[in-house]
Design a protein around this motif. Structure first.
Motif, PDB file in Angstrom:
ATOM      1  N   UNK A 173      38.208  29.260  35.219  1.00  0.00           N
ATOM      2  CA  UNK A 173      38.246  28.416  34.016  1.00  0.00           C
ATOM      3  C   UNK A 173      38.804  29.220  32.836  1.00  0.00           C
ATOM      4  N   UNK A 174      38.432  30.503  32.783  1.00  0.00           N
ATOM      5  CA  UNK A 174      39.009  31.379  31.753  1.00  0.00           C
ATOM      6  C   UNK A 174      40.522  31.448  31.897  1.00  0.00           C
ATOM      7  N   UNK A 175      40.982  31.559  33.152  1.00  0.00           N
ATOM      8  CA  UNK A 175      42.432  31.613  33.401  1.00  0.00           C
ATOM      9  C   UNK A 175      43.094  30.297  33.005  1.00  0.00           C
ATOM     10  N   UNK A 176      42.404  29.168  33.236  1.00  0.00           N
ATOM     11  CA  UNK A 176      42.965  27.864  32.833  1.00  0.00           C
ATOM     12  C   UNK A 176      43.081  27.768  31.316  1.00  0.00           C
ATOM     13  N   UNK A 177      42.047  28.252  30.613  1.00  0.00           N
ATOM     14  CA  UNK A 177      42.085  28.200  29.144  1.00  0.00           C
ATOM     15  C   UNK A 177      43.277  29.020  28.622  1.00  0.00           C
ATOM     16  N   UNK A 178      43.559  30.139  29.294  1.00  0.00           N
ATOM     17  CA  UNK A 178      44.703  30.971  28.882  1.00  0.00           C
ATOM     18  C   UNK A 178      46.023  30.466  29.463  1.00  0.00           C
ATOM     19  N   UNK A 179      45.959  29.473  30.341  1.00  0.00           N
ATOM     20  CA  UNK A 179      47.185  28.945  30.940  1.00  0.00           C
ATOM     21  C   UNK A 179      47.799  29.848  31.996  1.00  0.00           C
ATOM     22  N   UNK A 180      46.964  30.717  32.621  1.00  0.00           N
ATOM     23  CA  UNK A 180      47.502  31.640  33.625  1.00  0.00           C
ATOM     24  C   UNK A 180      46.840  31.444  34.991  1.00  0.00           C
ATOM     25  N   UNK A 181      46.291  30.243  35.231  1.00  0.00           N
ATOM     26  CA  UNK A 181      45.550  30.014  36.473  1.00  0.00           C
ATOM     27  C   UNK A 181      46.457  29.907  37.692  1.00  0.00           C
ATOM     28  N   UNK A 182      47.760  29.777  37.482  1.00  0.00           N
ATOM     29  CA  UNK A 182      48.676  29.797  38.626  1.00  0.00           C
ATOM     30  C   UNK A 182      48.662  31.185  39.279  1.00  0.00           C
ATOM     31  N   UNK A 183      48.413  32.218  38.483  1.00  0.00           N
ATOM     32  CA  UNK A 183      48.494  33.594  38.961  1.00  0.00           C
ATOM     33  C   UNK A 183      47.147  34.304  39.073  1.00  0.00           C
ATOM     34  N   UNK A 184      46.153  33.852  38.309  1.00  0.00           N
ATOM     35  CA  UNK A 184      44.896  34.599  38.184  1.00  0.00           C
ATOM     36  C   UNK A 184      43.680  33.688  38.354  1.00  0.00           C
ATOM     37  N   UNK A 185      42.526  34.307  38.512  1.00  0.00           N
ATOM     38  CA  UNK A 185      41.257  33.589  38.368  1.00  0.00           C
ATOM     39  C   UNK A 185      40.577  33.171  39.656  1.00  0.00           C
ATOM     40  N   UNK A 186      41.236  33.326  40.800  1.00  0.00           N
ATOM     41  CA  UNK A 186      40.583  32.996  42.072  1.00  0.00           C
ATOM     42  C   UNK A 186      41.230  33.826  43.179  1.00  0.00           C
ATOM     43  N   UNK A 187      40.533  33.881  44.302  1.00  0.00           N
ATOM     44  CA  UNK A 187      41.105  34.565  45.474  1.00  0.00           C
ATOM     45  C   UNK A 187      41.803  33.507  46.316  1.00  0.00           C
ATOM     46  N   UNK A 188      43.110  33.388  46.152  1.00  0.00           N
ATOM     47  CA  UNK A 188      43.896  32.392  46.891  1.00  0.00           C
ATOM     48  C   UNK A 188      45.255  32.990  47.224  1.00  0.00           C
ATOM     49  N   UNK A 189      45.761  32.619  48.373  1.00  0.00           N
ATOM     50  CA  UNK A 189      47.081  33.108  48.784  1.00  0.00           C
ATOM     51  C   UNK A 189      48.112  32.760  47.717  1.00  0.00           C
ATOM     52  N   UNK A 190      48.977  33.709  47.393  1.00  0.00           N
ATOM     53  CA  UNK A 190      50.037  33.485  46.415  1.00  0.00           C
ATOM     54  C   UNK A 190      49.707  33.994  45.029  1.00  0.00           C
ATOM     55  N   UNK A 191      48.408  34.216  44.751  1.00  0.00           N
ATOM     56  CA  UNK A 191      48.048  34.725  43.416  1.00  0.00           C
ATOM     57  C   UNK A 191      48.191  36.246  43.375  1.00  0.00           C
ATOM     58  N   UNK A 192      48.252  36.785  42.134  1.00  0.00           N
ATOM     59  CA  UNK A 192      48.260  38.238  41.965  1.00  0.00           C
ATOM     60  C   UNK A 192      47.030  38.835  42.659  1.00  0.00           C
ATOM     61  N   UNK A 193      47.228  39.968  43.295  1.00  0.00           N
ATOM     62  CA  UNK A 193      46.114  40.628  43.997  1.00  0.00           C
ATOM     63  C   UNK A 193      45.268  41.385  42.980  1.00  0.00           C
ATOM     64  N   UNK A 194      44.454  40.627  42.228  1.00  0.00           N
ATOM     65  CA  UNK A 194      43.494  41.202  41.278  1.00  0.00           C
ATOM     66  C   UNK A 194      42.109  40.980  41.869  1.00  0.00           C
ATOM     67  N   UNK A 195      41.473  42.067  42.301  1.00  0.00           N
ATOM     68  CA  UNK A 195      40.204  41.970  43.023  1.00  0.00           C
ATOM     69  C   UNK A 195      39.226  42.998  42.496  1.00  0.00           C
ATOM     70  N   UNK A 196      37.958  42.656  42.572  1.00  0.00           N
ATOM     71  CA  UNK A 196      36.912  43.582  42.154  1.00  0.00           C
ATOM     72  C   UNK A 196      35.853  43.620  43.250  1.00  0.00           C
ATOM     73  N   UNK A 197      35.392  44.812  43.584  1.00  0.00           N
ATOM     74  CA  UNK A 197      34.261  44.957  44.519  1.00  0.00           C
ATOM     75  C   UNK A 197      33.045  45.366  43.706  1.00  0.00           C
ATOM     76  N   UNK A 198      32.008  44.537  43.770  1.00  0.00           N
ATOM     77  CA  UNK A 198      30.821  44.758  42.931  1.00  0.00           C
ATOM     78  C   UNK A 198      29.597  44.896  43.822  1.00  0.00           C
ATOM     79  N   UNK A 199      28.857  45.999  43.618  1.00  0.00           N
ATOM     80  CA  UNK A 199      27.667  46.273  44.410  1.00  0.00           C
ATOM     81  C   UNK A 199      26.555  45.276  44.052  1.00  0.00           C
TER      82      UNK A 199
END
Ligand SMILES: [Zn+2]
Length: 432
Positions: free
Chosen positions: A345-371
């Motif tokens: 939703x943050x990515x949608x507000x910024x208008x960048x949800x095509x590339x960011x904000x979820x783990x989906x094929x085709x999006x930028x590989x931005x990932x976080x591993x959290x313990x």
């Protein structure tokens, strides 16, 4: 390569137990269980994170990275006092100071699992620091002034780029007149028209304080003197900020930041016209602005994002702390919705949800591993107990930025810039 954990949280689909993400180059190519992905890609390397959830990079939709050197400088106080104390130090900052501060802020973001920002920029320093550290998002150039004819000079003075897409394809540019009490209606309208015409995003601070609402609605209060100095032609429109912006014709598709003091009907106007609202609950508390009407915005159907605001009105760039403050304000928010607000939703507000904000094929590989502790409710556990100290790994655009809690692939220069600010900020905090 395949990045795996106890859970993967794609956000736009259900959590995957023993989930994994396949990354090729800078993009995500598939998401599934570790077993599915390894069977389909037997020669891929596997980076497993036992005891972790894998999430998309978090979206901090309102920052001022270039002001990160102000950490600890101004103590919590009421908004009108704080903003009058801000002007002097900000004017004293040089482009080198902005560059150092932006480097520090960008690294703080990475340490907190944030890979996407909606940043208010004062020149090219913040997007440059973002490119150096792998942070993406939208950089809104701040413009101040009164009349429309001041806009070209305001943009040129801070090297506003001629293209809306700059840097490395991870960064977009936008424009932001600071606020209705520091920018005249002519300039706000000109900035908006320019943004629409040339496809830049548009953001503005909206109804952040009661002082602002009093000024706009009645022409009185502690911001009166500031507006007389900064925008002498200003006439109180006699309505709240949101309605004022709607009358100016600049609300459509705008990113509205704060929205704490709303007048009746303004939440509905935001839902109908604005791209979304960025809530900054801890900054609002720091400046004694009180909580935003989160439940009212939610029930009106407003798209919501979370932001930390600058380190001049916050002590950390930690989206988990913001999330918990948000839940304290609106206890009916579900963990699922909060995670969406921190990501897609943050990515949608910024208008960048095509590339960011979820783990989906085709999006930028931005990932976080959290313990997180062993759990059957990874989203609930993440939202209630997530913290920067639990961030194990961060990947942006397919490049490792944090490995097992330690920074990776940074230039000496960016580390030195950040260290200079960290030292200054630590001194200021000790002084405070
Ligand atoms: Zn701000």
């Amino acid at each position: 390569m395949i990045i795996a954990g106890d859970w993967a949280l794609p956000v736009t689909s259900a959590p995957i137990r023993r989930g994994a993400v396949r990354v090729q180059g800078s993009k995500i190519t598939s998401v599934g269980t570790l077993e599915q992905l390894t069977r389909a890609n037997p020669s891929d390397s596997i980076h497993d994170h036992p005891g972790c959830v894998i999430t998309p990079g978090l979206v901090n939709a309102h920052t001022h990275l270039s002001l990160s050197s102000m950490l600890g400088l101004l103590p919590p106080s009421d908004f009108a006092t704080w903003i009058s104390h801000m002007a002097g130090p900000v004017q004293a900052l040089s482009p080198d100071d902005f560059a150092d501060a932006a480097a520090f802020g960008a690294l703080e973001c990475l340490r907190s699992g944030i890979t996407v920002v909606g940043d208010i920029a004062y020149g090219p320093e913040a997007p440059a620091a973002a490119a150096d550290t792998g942070i993406g998002g939208v950089f809104f150039w701040e413009v101040l002034g009164i009349s429309a004819d001041e806009l070209p000079e305001a943009l040129a003075r801070h090297d506003f780029p001629a293209e809306s897409s700059a840097c490395d394809g991870r960064t977009l540019c936008g424009i932001s007149p600071h606020a209705p009490y520091t920018s005249g209606p002519g300039l706000i309208k000109a900035a908006y028209d320019y943004a629409r015409r040339w496809h830049y995003d548009f953001a503005i601070h909206v109804a952040e304080s009661l002082a602002e609402t009093r000024l706009l609605a009645a022409g009185e209060g502690p911001l009166r003197s500031a507006v007389e100095r900064l925008a002498p032609d200003f006439r109180a429109p006699g309505v709240g900020t949101v309605r004022y912006l709607e009358h100016l014709g600049v609300l459509k598709d705008a990113v509205a930041v704060h929205c704490v003091n709303l007048m009746p009907g303004e939440a509905e106007l935001l839902a109908a016209h604005a791209r979304g609202v960025v809530l900054c609950p801890r900054s609002n508390r720091y400046l004694l602005n009180g909580p935003a009407p989160v439940a009212q915005l939610r029930m009106a159907g407003v798209r919501l994002a979370l932001g930390t605001d600058s380190l001049a009105s916050n002590d950390v760039l930690d989206l988990f702390a913001e999330a918990r403050e948000l839940i304290a304000i609106d206890p009916e928010l579900t963990s699922e919705r909060v995670l969406r607000i921190m990501t897609i939703e943050g990515a949608q507000v910024l208008g960048v949800d095509r590339d960011y904000g979820s783990l989906e094929a085709g999006k930028h590989a931005d990932l976080v591993a959290i313990q997180i502790a062993d759990t059957d409710d990874p989203i609930g556990a993440l939202v209630t107990r997530g913290a920067p100290e639990h961030i194990r790994s961060v990947v942006t655009g397919g490049i490792w930025r944090l490995i097992d809690g330690r920074m990776a692939f940074l230039t000496k220069e960016i580390e030195q810039k950040s260290a200079r600010v960290a030292e200054k900020a630590a001194r200021a905090l000790r002084g405070a």
